[in-house]
Design a protein around this motif. Structure first.
Motif: not given
Length: 693
Positions: A338-348
């Protein structure tokens, strides 16, 4: 015959004179036969008076007259008489008036009379007393140490151990007898269930090699009961070594909590931006890098959920989304943050083709998009609905470094959100229009400083205990004729990338100091400083110049730095910060807890203040976050560091911070950012109110 007798007497006299001790021989009539110079020197006797034939009592009387003896001649003679009459070998002491201690060995002669040997043992007695005192102090130090201690001699056997070591191990003195070797100690510590099992051969060899090389060694030792000891081994000059044992269980737990806090989102417990970036950089830095996909993830309609159900419900929803995102991944192989607020990130990692990334994107959209039902909402017959949009960048086709991949994933996300919601988009080269817009921003930014388009607002800082304003933070604003009021988040990053931040920072510093010079003397000014400024080499001179030009006292200036500055341990950065602190300028660590911040930075460079990031204050009504905030406040109190809470928006938050012992508060509850004129009116009104009260 006479010649031989004369030669023999000469040899005897030479032998007497060369003795290291004093000697005096008396006949049966108590008259002196012979004495050596050492005897005369010990008692400071006059060689002209002390000659063969002189009576023993007269020698005693002479020593009294010249002030050497500490008693009268009669008293001294009364002490000696029993030894003389007894005709027995004996040893006794005499203390002279100057404090010297003379040991006298009395030996009777077969023909009558006696011989006495005199030895000055003052230095030896003093050394013995000093050694005894040293032993007493050493024993006292050992007994009162907060650390356990073991000392091994040059032969590698235990020669000293203190009670604290036994207490730490919950053992008795008999359990670890003096004379044990290092190996025997380790074997017994493991066998008795004190130390967690270790490779004893490797441990002994490693310690021996380092100590023989004259190097110290430190390590953590885990105990079976869950405690942690910090063990430090130092070689001794004469051979052997000393090992100290410190119980750091609570400190390690605090550090672990702080480390976890620095690398995880407090609401969802997902990795945060910094940890995500670490994992990505690590993967890209490997010798052979397998194809991978980076996803930029953003929730759709989340603001509507917050507005409809309130922030607590929004927080609950974010936790649910985090759990669902984790379920979409392949166990621990992939990473979601979770980067903050409603921002997320994924690495596959290790994808075979674009199809793998597309499959995951569809799964995320399907799983996250399902309704969210919780008991309170079911009872009201309500449920929450959100969607999710994803931007995808592929390695190596869309970039070979983390910055490029993350940027391109963001560009793809923005394209997807602009085209609709609940979609995924792969990066395409024509998406770089955003980059062109960024370049236009940079061009306008470069011209803005010379056109005087920048201004400063000031946000007041409250002293919680006093209830008065103790300072204000200077906040930069860009009022562009073409763009309007540009928020800092839209131009600070561009200024840092172009290097313009150094000029902007210097301008803000001078402007802020000049404004604060007109404030009451007890009010400080806080100025944000970028890493580029501190590393520029001329930053310390810029600060001194701003202070001199404005007339502001150094103690009223507070420079707010981020952990990015603390991470740079170059000589330039450390020297600059040290110089400024030496001048009296205060250093504050901003946004504490959202990145790499840990106890390590505070230990390597002591700061004057830590500022708790507003995200923690926003979640202050949750138990875990409140516990973390109290821990940080307690840490500040222990280290003598002021703690400021940012983002304080209501009385409940302020009351909790007051009870926890927080020093300062900043936020909309205290006051919104305002121009110089308005902050001056606020400070004047506060001062007037204090005087009238």
């Amino acid at each position: 015959m006479a010649d031989e007798l004369r030669a023999q007497n000469e040899r005897f006299s030479a032998a007497v004179e060369n003795m290291s001790h004093g000697l005096c021989m008396f006949d049966a009539n108590e008259r002196m036969i012979i004495c050596n110079h050492n005897y005369l020197d010990i008692f400071h006797l006059d060689a002209k008076l002390i000659k063969p034939g002189i009576a023993f009592f007269d020698i005693l009387q002479h020593s009294v007259e010249i002030g050497v003896a500490s008693q009268s001649a009669e008293e001294l003679y009364a002490i000696r008489k029993p030894y003389i009459d007894g005709a027995k070998a004996s040893t006794y002491e005499e203390t002279l008036s100057d404090g010297r201690i003379i040991v006298i060995s009395h030996r009777p002669l077969a023909s009558g009379g006696w011989v006495s040997i005199y030895e000055d043992e003052t230095a030896q007695r003093r050394a013995e007393a000093e050694l005894k005192e040293q032993h007493r102090l050493f024993d006292a130090a050992l007994a009162n140490m907060s650390q356990g201690l073991l000392m091994y001699g040059a032969e590698g056997r235990l020669i000293v151990r203190n009670q604290r070591f036994l207490d730490l191990c919950k053992a008795k003195a008999a359990d670890f007898a003096l004379g044990m070797t290092h190996r025997q100690m380790l074997e017994k510590l493991v066998r008795r269930g004190i130390f967690v099992a270790i490779d004893i051969d490797a441990e002994v060899a490693r310690t021996k090699a380092l100590l023989e090389a004259g190097q110290s060694r430190s390590s953590y030792r885990e105990l079976v009961d869950g405690r942690t000891l910090f063990v430090s081994r130092q070689p001794l000059t004469g051979g052997g070594w000393v090992a100290t044992f410190e119980d750091v269980t609570e400190r390690r737990r605090t550090e672990e909590r702080m480390t976890h806090l620095a690398h995880h989102d407090t609401l969802t417990n997902l990795p945060n931006r910094s940890m995500f970036r670490d994992r990505l950089d690590q993967a890209l830095g490997e010798t052979t890098v397998a194809p991978m996909a980076i996803f930029s993830v953003d929730l759709d309609r989340f603001k509507a959920v917050n507005d409809t159900f309130g922030h607590p419900a929004g927080d609950w929803l974010l936790k649910c989304v985090a759990e669902r995102l984790q379920r979409c991944l392949r166990g621990e192989k992939d990473v979601v943050a979770r980067f903050g607020g409603d921002e997320f990130a994924i690495v596959q990692f290790d994808i075979k083709s674009m199809a793998d990334a597309e499959k995951l994107a569809k799964r995320v959209i399907d799983v996250v998009g399902k309704p969210y039902r919780d008991k309170p909402f079911r009872e009201k017959g309500r449920e929450m609905h959100v969607g999710v949009s994803l931007g995808i960048a592929l390695y190596p086709g869309d970039g070979t470094d983390a910055d490029t991949l993350l940027t391109n994933a963001d560009l793809a996300l923005y394209r997807g959100k602009s085209e609709g919601r609940n979609v995924y988009r792969f990066f395409e080269p024509d998406m770089d229009a955003t980059v062109r817009e960024r370049r236009a921003l940079e061009i306008d930014l470069e011209a803005a400083l010379s056109r005087r388009e920048f201004e400063l607002d000031f946000q007041p800082i409250l002293g919680i205990a006093s209830g008065g304003i103790v300072g204000a933070e200077a906040l930069m604003r860009w009022r562009s004729p073409s763009r309007g009021l540009v928020p800092p988040q839209d131009f600070i990053a561009a200024a840092e990338e172009t290097g313009l931040i150094v000029q902007l920072g210097d301008w803000a510093l001078r402007k802020a100091c000049s404004a604060a010079a007109n404030w009451p003397q007890n009010v400080r000014i806080a100025v944000n400083v970028s890493p580029a400024q501190v590393k520029s080499g001329g930053f310390a001179r810029s600060v001194v110049s701003a202070l001199a030009h404005s007339g502001l006292a150094a103690g009223r200036l507070e420079l707010e730095i981020t952990e990015t500055v603390m991470m740079d341990e170059s000589d330039t950065v450390l020297k600059t910060l040290s110089q400024l602190r030496a001048l009296g300028v205060r250093i504050a660590l901003d946004d504490f807890g959202i990145g790499y911040s840990s106890l390590g930075y505070l230990r390597r460079f002591p700061v004057d203040k830590i500022k708790i990031d507003r995200s923690f204050i926003h979640d202050l009504d949750t138990r875990d976050t409140a516990a973390i905030v109290r821990t940080v406040i307690g840490l500040g109190a222990e280290l003598g560091i002021t703690v400021t809470a940012e983002g304080v928006e209501n009385e409940a938050q302020l009351d909790m911070l007051r009870k926890a012992g927080c020093g300062e508060a900043q936020g909309y509850l205290v006051g919104e950012p305002a121009g110089a004129a308005e902050i001056n009116r606020l400070l004047s009104a506060t001062a007037a109110l204090r005087q009238s009260g």
